[in-house]
Design an enzyme around this catalytic site. Structure first.
Site, PDB file in Angstrom:
ATOM      1  N   LYS A 194       0.857  -1.183   0.000  1.00 57.24           N
ATOM      2  CA  LYS A 194       0.000   0.000   0.000  1.00 57.24           C
ATOM      3  C   LYS A 194       0.894   1.235   0.000  1.00 57.24           C
ATOM      4  CE  LYS A 194      -3.683   2.352   2.479  1.00 57.24           C
ATOM      5  NZ  LYS A 194      -4.627   2.281   3.592  1.00 57.24           N
ATOM      6  N   ARG A 241     -10.390  10.406   2.100  1.00 55.00           N
ATOM      7  CA  ARG A 241     -10.115  11.110   3.361  1.00 55.00           C
ATOM      8  C   ARG A 241     -11.306  12.003   3.733  1.00 55.00           C
ATOM      9  NH1 ARG A 241      -3.898  11.446   3.422  1.00 55.00           N
ATOM     10  NH2 ARG A 241      -3.490   9.217   3.141  1.00 55.00           N
ATOM     11  N   ARG A 268       1.347   9.841   5.709  1.00 56.98           N
ATOM     12  CA  ARG A 268       1.527   8.485   6.234  1.00 56.98           C
ATOM     13  C   ARG A 268       2.823   7.846   5.725  1.00 56.98           C
ATOM     14  NH1 ARG A 268      -3.585   8.011   8.190  1.00 56.98           N
ATOM     15  NH2 ARG A 268      -5.394   8.239   6.832  1.00 56.98           N
ATOM     16  N   GLU A 285       7.397  -6.774   1.016  1.00 54.83           N
ATOM     17  CA  GLU A 285       6.186  -6.674   1.851  1.00 54.83           C
ATOM     18  C   GLU A 285       5.236  -7.843   1.565  1.00 54.83           C
ATOM     19  OE1 GLU A 285       5.153  -4.778   4.231  1.00 54.83           O
ATOM     20  OE2 GLU A 285       6.166  -2.843   4.149  1.00 54.83           O
ATOM     21  N   LYS A 320      -2.299  -1.617  -3.754  1.00 54.25           N
ATOM     22  CA  LYS A 320      -3.141  -0.426  -3.702  1.00 54.25           C
ATOM     23  C   LYS A 320      -2.300   0.837  -3.785  1.00 54.25           C
ATOM     24  CE  LYS A 320      -6.398   1.751  -0.616  1.00 54.25           C
ATOM     25  NZ  LYS A 320      -7.018   1.707   0.695  1.00 54.25           N
ATOM     26  N   SER A 371     -10.241   6.029  -4.378  1.00 57.51           N
ATOM     27  CA  SER A 371     -11.161   7.148  -4.566  1.00 57.51           C
ATOM     28  C   SER A 371     -10.693   8.164  -5.613  1.00 57.51           C
ATOM     29  CB  SER A 371     -11.395   7.829  -3.224  1.00 57.51           C
ATOM     30  OG  SER A 371     -10.170   8.245  -2.652  1.00 57.51           O
TER      31      SER A 371
HETATM   32  C1  PBG Z   1      -6.814   3.695   5.513  1.00 60.38           C
HETATM   33  C2  PBG Z   1      -7.390   3.589   4.142  1.00 60.38           C
HETATM   34  C3  PBG Z   1      -7.305   4.538   3.128  1.00 60.38           C
HETATM   35  C4  PBG Z   1      -7.988   4.021   2.034  1.00 60.38           C
HETATM   36  C5  PBG Z   1      -8.483   2.791   2.408  1.00 60.38           C
HETATM   37  N1  PBG Z   1      -8.089   2.532   3.713  1.00 60.38           N
HETATM   38  C6  PBG Z   1      -6.762   5.886   3.107  1.00 60.38           C
HETATM   39  C7  PBG Z   1      -5.401   6.132   3.533  1.00 60.38           C
HETATM   40  O1  PBG Z   1      -4.550   5.259   3.630  1.00 60.38           O
HETATM   41  O2  PBG Z   1      -5.174   7.309   3.794  1.00 60.38           O
HETATM   42  C8  PBG Z   1      -8.143   4.717   0.726  1.00 60.38           C
HETATM   43  C9  PBG Z   1      -9.195   4.202  -0.170  1.00 60.38           C
HETATM   44  C10 PBG Z   1      -9.553   5.108  -1.274  1.00 60.38           C
HETATM   45  O3  PBG Z   1      -8.921   6.158  -1.496  1.00 60.38           O
HETATM   46  O4  PBG Z   1     -10.518   4.781  -1.967  1.00 60.38           O
HETATM   47  N2  PBG Z   1      -7.318   2.746   6.395  1.00 60.38           N
END
Ligand code: PBG
Length: 325
Positions: free
Chosen positions: A196, A206, A217, A233, A248, A274
């Site tokens: 990720k 967010r 992060r 990973e 992701k 998103s």
């Molecule tokens: C964090 C999480 C995120 C998403 C899914 N789980 C956001 C992040 O890591 O800041 C993003 C999913 C998306 O953008 O559709 N638990």
């Protein structure tokens, strides 16, 4: 012309193209991410993501009915609590919004579709990080693992079939597997967000979870420039007992997905995040791309790159499109 090799022969009509198609998207492989917000009476729309809302418990129920009727593979539950604190305590409230939503959804679907619960603290902490902080304000990996373990057992006892470990803490899969097994939840599977990345494409999400995050992060999510790090990973997560491995974001990271498919034997998942969705929707809204074709093309490409499972906010719509085809 003396052409013996004419690849176009296999493209003469749709039936021929279907006959030799190498990758087909099926609705049973789709997971729909869902947001449920504590205290809502009416659903609230999310900027940039047409059709995606923060659900109330009522509208969530209705959405699950649609998911069942359309026959998608599963849903992934994200919950937004009323109260947040430093430790993300609401995540451990057995009657908190996430546990309650998982319980309600599981009661509604039984074994007809897979209920995945997001296992992370970012929606629950007042600082918005995916874990708890130590005295210096750094994300405390090992203390966070203890909380993830408690969350895992709660979510499993509330009926989650699968847990999505999305926090990018070291050792999270192993830690969660260990406590699940100890609590006799051997059959609860783990969808490991193994690779990720710290991505700019999480923007609308967010907003959707009303993230409190200041900063970024980058001390736990990966650097977009790396791929070997992903393979490491992924290997670690498989060793720790991951059942499915996720890469992701989705659309921008096809090379990572493909590289992963060459080295692991567990199923792979991809998540159209998103911001990726929002880009397509924005282009389509301006008439720049054919929206439905673009969506199906993206899903097909994810599959071609190696994804068996695809998490997408378009899941219900795609199921409808595939039914119509
Ligand atoms: C964090 C999480 C995120 C998403 C899914 N789980 C956001 C992040 O890591 O800041 C993003 C999913 C998306 O953008 O559709 N638990």
């Amino acid at each position: 012309m003396e052409l013996t090799q004419r690849p176009r022969r296999l493209r003469v009509n749709q039936a021929m193209r279907n006959l030799v198609s190498e990758n087909v998207v099926q609705k049973e492989s789709l997971i729909l991410p869902l947001f449920v917000r504590e205290g809502l009476t009416n659903p609230v729309s999310i900027k940039g993501m047409p059709g995606v809302v923060q659900h109330s418990s009522e509208s969530l129920k209705h959405e699950i009915d649609r998911a069942l009727a359309l026959g998608i593979g599963g849903v992934m539950v994200f919950a937004i609590p009323e109260i947040r604190d430093e430790m993300g305590s609401e995540a451990l409230n057995p009657d908190g919004i996430l546990n309650k939503a998982v319980r309600d959804i599981r009661a509604q679907v039984g074994e007809s579709l897979i209920v995945v619960a997001d296992l992370c603290l970012d929606e629950f902490t007042s600082h918005g990080h995916c874990g708890v902080l130590d005295q210096f304000g750094r994300v405390d990996n090992d203390r966070t693992l203890e909380i993830y373990g408690e969350m895992a057992v709660l979510l499993a006892s509330n009926g989650a079939h699968m847990l999505g470990t999305s926090g990018m803490m070291d050792g999270q899969v192993g830690a969660v597997r260990k406590v699940l097994d100890k609590a006799s939840f051997q059959d609860i599977s783990i969808l490991a967000y193994a690779a990720k990345y710290a991505s700019a494409f999480y923007g609308p999400f967010r907003d959707a979870v009303e993230s409190q995050l200041q900063g970024d992060r980058k001390s736990y999510q990966q650097d977009p420039s790396n791929i070997k790090e992903s393979l490491r990973e992924i290997q670690l997560d498989v060793e720790e007992g991951a059942d499915i491995i996720m890469v992701k974001p989705g659309m921008m990271y096809l090379d990572v997905l493909h590289a992963a498919s060459q080295v692991v034997n567990v199923p792979l998942a991809s998540y159209i995040v998103s911001g990726e969705m929002a880009m397509v929707e924005a282009a389509a809204a301006q008439g720049l791309v054919d929206r439905e074709r673009a969506i199906l093309e993206i899903l097909t490409c994810l599959r071609r790159a190696g994804a068996q499972v695809i998490c997408t906010y378009w899941a219900l719509e795609v199921a409808q499109l595939l039914d119509r085809k």
